[in-house]
Design a protein around this motif. Structure first.
Motif, short mmCIF file in Angstrom:
data_model
loop_
_atom_site.label_atom_id
_atom_site.label_comp_id
_atom_site.label_asym_id
_atom_site.label_seq_id
_atom_site.Cartn_x
_atom_site.Cartn_y
_atom_site.Cartn_z
N HIS B 127 0.89 -1.48 -0.13
CA HIS B 127 -0.22 -0.12 0.18
C HIS B 127 1.26 1.24 -0.41
N PHE B 128 0.55 2.19 -1.25
CA PHE B 128 1.68 2.89 -1.05
C PHE B 128 1.40 4.15 0.09
N THR B 129 0.52 4.23 0.71
CA THR B 129 -0.10 5.09 2.19
C THR B 129 0.75 4.20 3.21
N VAL B 130 1.27 3.01 3.26
CA VAL B 130 2.87 2.81 4.10
C VAL B 130 3.67 3.11 4.14
N THR B 131 4.27 2.35 2.38
CA THR B 131 5.25 2.61 1.63
C THR B 131 5.69 4.55 1.64
N GLY B 132 4.98 5.44 1.67
CA GLY B 132 4.86 6.50 1.21
C GLY B 132 5.21 7.15 2.77
N SER B 138 12.30 9.23 5.94
CA SER B 138 13.79 9.11 4.99
C SER B 138 14.19 9.91 4.30
N PHE B 139 13.08 10.67 3.83
CA PHE B 139 13.31 11.79 2.81
C PHE B 139 13.66 13.16 4.05
N ALA B 140 12.53 13.05 5.20
CA ALA B 140 12.76 13.73 5.93
C ALA B 140 13.63 14.33 7.05
N ILE B 141 14.40 13.24 7.09
CA ILE B 141 15.61 12.76 7.96
C ILE B 141 16.73 13.08 7.01
N ARG B 182 12.79 12.17 -4.89
CA ARG B 182 13.15 10.59 -4.60
C ARG B 182 12.37 9.57 -3.45
N PRO B 183 11.62 10.82 -2.79
CA PRO B 183 10.72 9.77 -2.26
C PRO B 183 9.16 9.30 -3.22
N PHE B 184 9.56 9.64 -4.04
CA PHE B 184 8.22 9.23 -4.47
C PHE B 184 8.25 8.37 -5.45
N ALA B 249 16.31 0.27 2.27
CA ALA B 249 17.33 0.68 3.30
C ALA B 249 18.81 1.26 2.72
N LEU B 250 19.18 0.55 1.60
CA LEU B 250 19.97 1.55 1.29
C LEU B 250 19.67 2.49 0.36
N LEU B 251 19.27 3.17 -0.86
CA LEU B 251 18.97 3.90 -1.13
C LEU B 251 18.43 4.85 0.23
N THR B 252 18.05 5.01 1.14
CA THR B 252 17.80 5.52 2.30
C THR B 252 19.06 5.81 2.63
N SER B 253 20.06 5.17 2.92
CA SER B 253 21.80 5.31 3.31
C SER B 253 22.50 6.41 2.44
N LEU B 254 22.08 5.92 0.90
CA LEU B 254 22.77 6.76 -0.14
C LEU B 254 22.08 8.04 0.15
N TYR B 255 21.06 8.53 0.15
CA TYR B 255 20.21 9.72 0.40
C TYR B 255 20.99 11.02 1.64
#
Lengths: 164, 263
Positions: B127-132, B138-141, B182-184, B249-255
């Protein structure tokens, strides 16, 4: 597609419960448990590294001790060798001195003996000359009836003896 | 009605059904916070994850299997952050670990063959409500760390090193949009991958059932190959469950690395 069809009625519930459960996951598991797990790992790694370092230090110490032992042993051997050679040299010098002294003593004894022998020889020769001269005088008187002086007789004897 | 029940609706598995709390208790002026099957599986995920990690908390010097498994995951996340962000990355381990494990457990639980005992697994990561929400966190961090550490210099992220001066406005615009997307992309990638796999499995299962209903000949021709394919795709989906959690997790750590070090 329920994700879109139900969006209006469910988005609040989805977000709300996700924040609750993911928040719980983050604060209780992520912040609470994970650091402890990682501490345990770090502690173990540190202990292993310490043990390895201790083992390395012990080995280095043993090698160093062996090295000093070897050095001491070598020094001992060298000093023992020096002691032996000194003793040898001393012994050799001593015996040489003794031999030299004995040689000297022998030499003097020999010289004395030679002198004595030559003395005895000389006196014996003199006696022989004297006896020979008297004998000559006697022989000449009896055979020729002539009287020969003692000096002439001994002179003739000396001449004759020189040819012997 | 009976004929309709025989049909498999591949999208039905994504339907959210309120379990309780639709009435006054959790209804605030039309904002309904009902406890749904989706929330239930989030709860199950959280409980299982808690049990899993708590089992690795024995803190023994010589770890058992369970502790080893938990330490493998923390070490995996730690190494990933160390490789991508560096020494500063260690402080993000709690977040990335939570993110990775939460998504991984959710993905895997959604694949559990619990249907055979009458329980219907629900993959809330489809559900994109959850992944969103996860992507936005992640983007906010990234934004908070970036502006906290670099202030307005964080905008230099949009101008890569060595960009020729005349190209700067165009590049900056492109970089800015790629940054905003990125977040999308983060949210959609996980949502689409999860949904696609589950739809595919459901479609194939409908082939199996319809084939069997249509008779022996069709069953041999359609159902058996479809079933074989389902087994293979199930294995693939388990792989995808892990990969998608890893990618998130990888993309979040790259960002986060971008935010920590700019370019």
């Amino acid at each position: 597609m329920p994700q879109i069809a139900q969006l209006a009625e469910t988005y609040a519930s989805q977000i709300f419960w996700l924040l609750i459960f993911f928040g719980f996951t983050f604060f209780v598991i992520g912040r609470g448990m994970v650091p402890k797990v990682m501490d345990t790992v770090a502690l173990r790694d540190k202990q292993i590294a310490d043990d390895l370092a201790a083992a390395q230090a012990a080995q280095d110490g043993a090698e160093e001790q062996e090295e000093t032992w070897r050095q001491r042993e070598n020094e001992n051997r060298v000093s023992a060798q020096a002691l032996i050679s000194e003793a040898k040299a001393k012994g050799a010098a001593n015996s040489e001195k003794k031999i030299a002294a004995a040689q000297k003593r022998l030499d003097t004894k020999l010289a004395e003996a030679e002198v004595r022998i030559s003395d005895a020889h000389t006196s014996a020769m003199k006696e022989v000359e004297g006896v020979a001269a008297e004998a000559t005088q006697d022989i000449v008187q009896r055979l020729a009836g002539a009287k020969v002086t003692k000096a002439a007789a001994s002179k003739a004897v000396k001449e004759a003896l020189a040819h012997v | 009605m009976a004929a309709e029940e025989g049909k498999v609706d591949p999208m039905h598995q994504f339907t959210i059904e309120p379990l309780f709390g639709t009435e006054k208790l959790l209804d605030f002026d039309g904002i309904n916070l009902a406890f749904t099957n989706s929330a239930m599986w989030m709860a199950i995920t959280t409980v299982l994850l808690t049990v899993f990690v708590a089992g690795g908390l024995k803190r023994e010097l010589v770890p058992g299997r369970w502790q080893m498994a938990v330490e493998f995951f923390t070490g995996f996340i730690d190494d990933m952050l160390e490789a991508n962000v560096g020494k500063e990355g260690r402080k993000y381990v709690p977040y990335i670990f939570s993110l990775f494990m939460f998504i991984l457990f959710a993905n895997l639980l959604g694949l559990m063959p619990l249907g055979v005992i009458g329980v219907h697994p629900f993959t809330f990561t489809s559900h994109f409500t959850v992944t969103g929400v996860l992507a936005i966190i992640s983007f906010a961090i990234v934004l908070v760390v970036g502006f906290w550490k670099h202030g307005f210099k964080f905008f230099s992220l949009f101008v890569p090193h060595g960009t020729p001066l005349p190209m700067v406005p165009a590049i900056a615009l492109i970089e800015f949009f790629s940054f905003l997307i990125r977040p999308f992309s983060l949210a959609l990638r996980l949502f689409v991958a999860m949904m696609a796999g589950h739809v595919l499995l459901k479609v194939l299962s409908s082939f199996v059932i319809d084939g069997i209903n249509a008779g022996v000949g069709i069953a041999a021709l359609v159902s058996i190959p479809s079933f074989a394919l389902m087994i293979a795709i199930s294995a693939l989906e388990i792989l995808v469950a892990g990969i998608q959690a890893y990618v998130f997790a990888l993309l979040t750590s790259l960002y986060i690395n971008d935010a920590e070090h700019l370019h």
